[in-house]
Scaffold this motif. Structure first.
Motif, PDB file in Angstrom:
ATOM      1  N   ASP A   1       0.977  -1.086  -0.080  1.00  0.00           N
ATOM      2  CA  ASP A   1       0.022   0.098  -0.011  1.00  0.00           C
ATOM      3  C   ASP A   1       0.845   1.286  -0.082  1.00  0.00           C
ATOM      4  O   ASP A   1       0.590   2.260  -0.750  1.00  0.00           O
ATOM      5  CB  ASP A   1      -0.828  -0.049   1.321  1.00  0.00           C
ATOM      6  CG  ASP A   1      -1.988  -1.147   1.201  1.00  0.00           C
ATOM      7  OD1 ASP A   1      -2.312  -1.600   0.085  1.00  0.00           O
ATOM      8  OD2 ASP A   1      -2.339  -1.664   2.483  1.00  0.00           O
ATOM      9  N   VAL A   2       1.964   1.254   0.812  1.00  0.00           N
ATOM     10  CA  VAL A   2       2.957   2.275   0.809  1.00  0.00           C
ATOM     11  C   VAL A   2       3.474   2.610  -0.510  1.00  0.00           C
ATOM     12  O   VAL A   2       3.619   3.590  -1.120  1.00  0.00           O
ATOM     13  CB  VAL A   2       3.886   2.070   1.676  1.00  0.00           C
ATOM     14  CG1 VAL A   2       5.239   3.309   1.729  1.00  0.00           C
ATOM     15  CG2 VAL A   2       3.482   2.102   3.255  1.00  0.00           C
ATOM     16  N   LEU A   3       4.035   1.476  -1.047  1.00  0.00           N
ATOM     17  CA  LEU A   3       4.561   1.524  -2.627  1.00  0.00           C
ATOM     18  C   LEU A   3       3.578   2.250  -3.666  1.00  0.00           C
ATOM     19  O   LEU A   3       4.010   3.069  -4.423  1.00  0.00           O
ATOM     20  CB  LEU A   3       4.969   0.106  -2.960  1.00  0.00           C
ATOM     21  CG  LEU A   3       6.284  -0.485  -2.215  1.00  0.00           C
ATOM     22  CD1 LEU A   3       6.352  -1.827  -2.728  1.00  0.00           C
ATOM     23  CD2 LEU A   3       7.324   0.498  -2.591  1.00  0.00           C
ATOM     24  N   ILE A   4       2.313   1.789  -3.418  1.00  0.00           N
ATOM     25  CA  ILE A   4       1.363   2.303  -4.375  1.00  0.00           C
ATOM     26  C   ILE A   4       1.312   3.646  -4.307  1.00  0.00           C
ATOM     27  O   ILE A   4       1.075   4.335  -5.266  1.00  0.00           O
ATOM     28  CB  ILE A   4      -0.079   1.477  -3.992  1.00  0.00           C
ATOM     29  CG1 ILE A   4      -0.030   0.047  -4.508  1.00  0.00           C
ATOM     30  CG2 ILE A   4      -1.069   2.200  -4.815  1.00  0.00           C
ATOM     31  CD1 ILE A   4      -1.204  -0.662  -4.272  1.00  0.00           C
ATOM     32  N   LYS A   5       1.059   4.143  -3.010  1.00  0.00           N
ATOM     33  CA  LYS A   5       0.933   5.501  -3.044  1.00  0.00           C
ATOM     34  C   LYS A   5       2.247   6.310  -3.358  1.00  0.00           C
ATOM     35  O   LYS A   5       2.103   7.583  -3.908  1.00  0.00           O
ATOM     36  CB  LYS A   5       0.942   5.940  -1.409  1.00  0.00           C
ATOM     37  CG  LYS A   5      -0.940   5.476  -0.975  1.00  0.00           C
ATOM     38  CD  LYS A   5      -1.064   5.845   0.664  1.00  0.00           C
ATOM     39  CE  LYS A   5      -2.398   5.059   0.905  1.00  0.00           C
ATOM     40  NZ  LYS A   5      -2.582   5.338   2.567  1.00  0.00           N
ATOM     41  N   SER A   6       3.207   5.965  -2.684  1.00  0.00           N
ATOM     42  CA  SER A   6       4.465   6.772  -3.189  1.00  0.00           C
ATOM     43  C   SER A   6       4.913   6.716  -4.786  1.00  0.00           C
ATOM     44  O   SER A   6       5.609   7.512  -5.309  1.00  0.00           O
ATOM     45  CB  SER A   6       5.645   6.099  -2.397  1.00  0.00           C
ATOM     46  OG  SER A   6       5.889   4.644  -2.908  1.00  0.00           O
ATOM     47  N   SER A   7       4.328   5.507  -5.316  1.00  0.00           N
ATOM     48  CA  SER A   7       4.917   5.356  -6.749  1.00  0.00           C
ATOM     49  C   SER A   7       3.802   5.938  -7.702  1.00  0.00           C
ATOM     50  O   SER A   7       4.148   5.987  -8.859  1.00  0.00           O
ATOM     51  CB  SER A   7       5.343   3.881  -7.182  1.00  0.00           C
ATOM     52  OG  SER A   7       3.893   3.237  -6.953  1.00  0.00           O
ATOM     53  N   GLU A   8       2.855   6.438  -7.134  1.00  0.00           N
ATOM     54  CA  GLU A   8       1.756   6.994  -8.121  1.00  0.00           C
ATOM     55  C   GLU A   8       2.154   7.850  -8.928  1.00  0.00           C
ATOM     56  O   GLU A   8       1.688   8.176 -10.160  1.00  0.00           O
ATOM     57  CB  GLU A   8       0.471   7.623  -7.088  1.00  0.00           C
ATOM     58  CG  GLU A   8      -0.696   7.900  -7.821  1.00  0.00           C
ATOM     59  CD  GLU A   8      -1.715   8.229  -7.102  1.00  0.00           C
ATOM     60  OE1 GLU A   8      -2.870   8.445  -7.647  1.00  0.00           O
ATOM     61  OE2 GLU A   8      -1.693   7.889  -5.784  1.00  0.00           O
TER      62      GLU A   8
ATOM     63  N   THR B   1       1.601  -6.601  -9.448  1.00  0.00           N
ATOM     64  CA  THR B   1       0.085  -6.936  -9.791  1.00  0.00           C
ATOM     65  C   THR B   1      -0.944  -6.192  -8.832  1.00  0.00           C
ATOM     66  O   THR B   1      -1.813  -5.563  -9.382  1.00  0.00           O
ATOM     67  CB  THR B   1      -0.053  -8.433  -9.588  1.00  0.00           C
ATOM     68  OG1 THR B   1       0.966  -9.182 -10.459  1.00  0.00           O
ATOM     69  CG2 THR B   1      -1.209  -9.056 -10.196  1.00  0.00           C
ATOM     70  N   LYS B   2      -0.663  -6.215  -7.713  1.00  0.00           N
ATOM     71  CA  LYS B   2      -1.606  -5.195  -6.876  1.00  0.00           C
ATOM     72  C   LYS B   2      -1.655  -3.910  -6.966  1.00  0.00           C
ATOM     73  O   LYS B   2      -2.638  -3.285  -7.318  1.00  0.00           O
ATOM     74  CB  LYS B   2      -1.400  -5.712  -5.324  1.00  0.00           C
ATOM     75  CG  LYS B   2      -1.637  -6.984  -4.677  1.00  0.00           C
ATOM     76  CD  LYS B   2      -1.439  -6.941  -3.217  1.00  0.00           C
ATOM     77  CE  LYS B   2      -1.941  -8.275  -2.665  1.00  0.00           C
ATOM     78  NZ  LYS B   2      -1.536  -8.529  -1.195  1.00  0.00           N
ATOM     79  N   MET B   3      -0.420  -3.265  -7.569  1.00  0.00           N
ATOM     80  CA  MET B   3      -0.186  -1.964  -7.844  1.00  0.00           C
ATOM     81  C   MET B   3      -1.032  -1.648  -9.318  1.00  0.00           C
ATOM     82  O   MET B   3      -1.952  -0.822  -9.248  1.00  0.00           O
ATOM     83  CB  MET B   3       1.061  -1.700  -7.934  1.00  0.00           C
ATOM     84  CG  MET B   3       2.010  -1.385  -6.748  1.00  0.00           C
ATOM     85  SD  MET B   3       3.732  -1.209  -6.910  1.00  0.00           S
ATOM     86  CE  MET B   3       3.839   0.401  -7.926  1.00  0.00           C
TER      87      MET B   3
END
Length: 461
Positions: free
Chosen positions: A338-345, A384-386
């Motif tokens: 979840d952190v990676l998704i937000k930071s890599s957006e 995949t989740k991202m």
């Protein structure tokens, strides 16, 4: 031990153990479980990079470290051991060992190669042609690489080609490419089978023909680039004066008629391939079914494998797999995804094509530090989740990850490539230069073939 080597070893021990411990004790602004996870994962990655601790031992210890540190409960930390892929991998390793022991793999390779011109230029094409055919049947990449490299070594010796010469290096590299390139097209013969074992738990199963459709054109381009690099970089156009046909015919004749053990192994191979194609269509797990015919190989009346062969089939790779898989499963449990998704957006959120390119680059760069299997099991679930979180089709992103894990510059990046160099055929300087050119070719294929092709078949819709 010299003072210099002693200092180097102490530095490696500090790097592998000291840095993760310091990281785990720092007063960072993050949940303790996430910090413990990152410290332990950092230890695993550094240990794999330096090889100061055996890779299998690292993989075996990682789940326990995650559990006892409180980073994850037992059902998450040890979840990889409940993944049916483990049993499928045992089958792949055992049948690969059987194809080498019985001689069926060599017989197939000789039969295909002899259909081509057997001068140096023809042999490069012959290896790739044999690689494509055998990838459909022999699903263990190590077995295919071992067979092709052994044949290349026999040709070099028969033709009195100096070891580590341009010609010898070219044949050794062609033998490796015969394993590497076709494995991208068929998920049963490369890293795709491992990507799908994680992908299916997040976004659904990728079946055999779906994978082939998505990767056939990029794979053909990858194989063509590989062959052309060997032919042009090593200047093999003038190698027509050397002909290996007589030597290859002699080696094939020495195998004699097909034995009962070879026929049995071939039947089991075909059963396994049919299993991976048909079982998902019947909503069955192909990895669990693949373990069933393995018992036949050990029957005394069949006489293919013996109990001590089980110990020599390199099953310690299972611990590397489960360790890498535990990093991926625990990363999701502690909220890192979840952190990676937000930071890599800002980057990944720019569109599916941008995320596909970024994933490919990430895999290529990660190859310098991690094995391809570690990359697959560490990153597949996260990317995949991202992709799903951003509303993208995760298929081309998974395909790009698989492609990126097949791009190497240095032999240490891939155990099978390192094994191939151990035969003494290839000069390291020439090898690395050729692999650098192939890496540039990989980026060209991504932009000029893969992305346009995936766009045309609707994967970016």
């Amino acid at each position: 031990m010299s003072t210099l080597s002693s200092r180097k070893e102490y530095l490696l021990w500090f790097l592998v153990f000291g840095i993760p411990i310091i990281f785990g004790l720092l007063p960072l602004d993050m949940p303790p479980k996430m910090q413990y996870f990152l410290a332990i994962a950092l230890w695993g990655v550094l240990a794999w990079m330096t090889s100061i601790v055996p890779a299998g031992v690292v993989g075996a210890v990682l789940p326990s470290l995650f559990f006892f540190s409180g980073a994850a409960p037992a059902e998450v930390a040890y979840a990889p051991w409940f993944n049916s892929l483990i049993w499928g991998t045992i089958s792949i390793l055992l049948i690969g060992y059987a194809t080498d022991k019985t001689g069926i793999a060599k017989r197939m390779a000789y039969s295909i190669i002899l259909r081509f011109d057997c001068n140096l230029k023809g042999l490069v094409w012959a290896f790739m042609g044999a690689g494509v055919v055998m990838a459909f049947i022999i699903i263990d990449p190590m077995a295919r690489a071992m067979i092709f490299t052994t044949i290349a070594l026999g040709i070099v010796r028969a033709l009195d080609i100096p070891l580590k010469s341009r010609e010898s290096t070219a044949l050794g590299l062609a033998a490796f490419f015969a394993m590497s390139g076709p494995g991208l097209m068929l998920y049963t013969s490369g890293n795709g089978i491992y990507i799908n074992s994680v992908y299916r738990n997040v976004a659904g199963n990728i079946d055999y023909f779906q994978w082939m459709l998505g990767n056939i054109l990029p794979s053909l381009a990858w194989m063509l680039i590989s062959v052309l690099i060997v032919l042009k970089f090593f200047r093999l156009d003038n190698g027509r004066c050397l002909d290996a046909r007589e030597s290859l015919l002699a080696h094939k004749k020495a195998l004699g008629p097909m034995s009962r053990q070879e026929w049995t192994t071939l039947i089991v191979l075909l059963v396994l391939v049919a299993d991976y194609i048909l079982a998902p269509m019947a909503d069955l797990d192909p990895f669990l079914l693949s373990a069933l015919p393995m018992a036949l190989l050990f029957l005394p009346s069949v006489g293919i494998l013996k109990p001590n062969d089980f110990e020599e089939a390199n099953l310690k790779i299972l611990f590397v797999m489960t360790g890498a898989m535990s990093i991926g499963s625990v990363a999701g449990a502690v909220g890192l995804v979840d952190v990676l998704i937000k930071s890599s957006e800002p980057v990944m959120g720019q569109g599916p094509i941008i995320m596909t390119i970024a994933t490919f680059v990430l895999a290529v760069v990660a190859n310098f530090a991690l094995t391809p299997l570690a990359i697959v099991f560490t990153l597949t679930e996260a990317i995949t989740k991202m992709a799903l979180a951003f509303g993208y089709n995760p298929l081309p992103i998974a395909y790009a990850l698989c492609f990126g894990t097949d791009v190497y510059i240095f032999p240490y990046e891939y155990a099978i490539l390192l094994m191939c160099t151990g035969f003494g055929l290839m000069d390291n300087k020439l090898l690395i230069k050729a692999l650098c050119l192939r890496t540039l070719g990989a980026f060209g294929i991504l932009f000029l073939v893969s992305i346009p092709y995936w766009y045309l078949i609707g994967l970016f819709a």
